[in-house]
Motif scaffolding. Sequence first.
Motif: not given
Lengths: 295, 421
Positions: B28, B50-51, B53-58, B60, B333
């Motif tokens: 990550s 945040d959106d 990060h949801k799509a790419n959890p690794n 931040t 957004r």
Amino acid sequence: MDYGLKPLGREKLWLWLMLVPTIIGLAFGTIGSLLATLGLSFFDWDLINPPTWAGTENYAALFENKNYIEAFMNTLKFSALYVPGVVIISLLLAVLLNRKIRGVGIFRTIYFLPTVTSAVATALVWNMIYGKETGILNFMLETLGFAPICWLCTNNAMMSVVIVNIWGAIGEGMIIFLAGLTAIPRDYYEASSLDGANDFQQFFRITLPLVTPSIFFQTLMSAINAFQAYDYIYMLTRRGQGDSSVPVAVYSIYRNAFHFFRMGDASAQAIQLALLVAVFMAIMFWWERNYVVYE
Amino acid sequence: MKSKLFVLLVIASLMLAACGSKPAAQGSVEITFTMWGAPEELTVWQAVVDDFHKANPNITVKVDVSDWDSYWTKLNTLIAGGTPPDVFAMDAPLFLDWQSRGALLNLQPYIDANPGFLDGFYPQTLTAYKTADGYYGMPRDFQTIVLFYNKDMFDAAGVSYPTGDWTYDDLLAAAKKLTIDKDKDGKIDQYGIWSDTWDMELLWSEAIWSYGGDIISSDHTKTLIGEGGARDAWKFIDSLYKEGVMPTPTTSGEFGFDLFQSNMAAMTSIGHWAVPGYVGAKINFDVAPMPKGPAGQATSVNSAGFVISKDSKNADAAFEFIKFALSEAGQKRLAELGFAIPVLKSVAESDAYLKQLGTLNQQVFLDSIAFARTKPVFKGYEEWAGIVGDGLIPVFDGEAELNATLDELIAAADKVLAANK
């Protein structure tokens, strides 16, 4: 010139130990950055690429840079008006407030208040005073039948800014002078009044000579402040995007370093300013040796 | 003894805290994104992040927002200190100053790896970031300058609303009718128009182009603001001040600069970034295209963009983030913010942008692209703009003569261009 007691043995160790934090701060913070500035003034550096040697080019450029010359002259003009203003007015104020009058504490507090108030807040208040359309000053002028004045336009801005800066500094000067005045023994005044000296003679023959250490100190501090003056000036004379009708040397240094990618030029400007302060201090110390009276 | 134990405890806890901040999961990465902006922008950007990060959890993303002035100082310091942010915001006119100094990463390989990536963009927004060897930045959102008018003031004065057929002379005539001294005390209470004439973007570049002049030569060596039609444009702008229908720069400062927002000016020429402020101040306003000049109609298009540091250790992740912010989801957004126009045509022409404020004629901002010219991008921009902007203020304050001052400033501005070659 030896004052006080000399530290002995173990005390010396403690003395140095206590001084360590300050010395580290001085070495890295002040002297370190001074040396770094001196070094950088001989390089071209845009903060992005490694610095490249420029020799004395940056210093030669100082004399061709019209904006810097204007800023530098503004700083000189400002200092020439500000330093005597602060010293004379705060001395007179201290003399007035050194008397036994009712509510002297309140007056002292009032005059000291600008010193402890945020420069941004007071500059906003002064903006309301100086305003061309809405200002209190112009309202008074017009009530008296005079034409309104654009206090913060280019032509008058320097004077207006000096007034605010003096106003902001006399509180501190007053404290210094009050301390100096209270140190003068009462006997001198009593003896001289027995001999028939009037108030003016007492002021010029007793007070003024004996308060010279404070005058020396206050002049030095005011001059250093004057060369570094920035906050009130910028807040009063800014017009939109980072522009000022009274650009001063510090402002020019900041703009060149952080907005124009010219760290080398900014360093050369800073060194020139520092040299000017140094020359002024040398003159002051010469004056101190010859004219300042220490009891 | 007790105190020693305490010191040890403190040191131990500090070390633990230091360990804790290291990335926890393997593979990550954390990237940093710094930008200038208002505090409320951070909220929306946090939502974008945040959106993402949801799509790419690794991956931040750490967002950092500063005000305009501190932003550039901070950025310079971070880069000089060898810890540049991975992604940072760029104002298009300053782009070349950063690109030419080698601070930015060439994004062309990434763009080539994503065929069709640039298809949905307004082409005018892309030109600013294009160099001989490809794109070193991407526009994030953009601005066209339009004419805002206060409907209540126009109604009260019985003046008809501005239209796309207005000329600069019509503007002056209307401004005269809308300049009113309500209480007859000799002081103007309502100005016909307010605008900023320090920077070129709000009024003077548009006027110069409409009068047939230009700002700077295409090889960035010559300042053209004193030639041909440009002089007529300056004369027009000066006349707004001389006629008293526009407050002088110093007077504007007294009223917090934006007199349209303080309900003291009937018109202004400004970009979409001003809309949230005007809505917040409950101004009853709408927008019209910029007026026409002798050489036609013109406005300015300028963008804010993303760039990646050349020395970013996570350039791949950084580009993923940019890609997401420029996707439909990201752009929608950002449209919520109401500060700018989305660079993606599909989002700008959707309800997300067009219907964000109900009645405001958002279409005007988009239609203006047809006659918009890109705000000039050249090396030494800020220093050049400072010379021209600072130098003209005494003229507009009524303390200096226009033509002589212009001649002087142009010579100084050309020197800056020569020094930045």
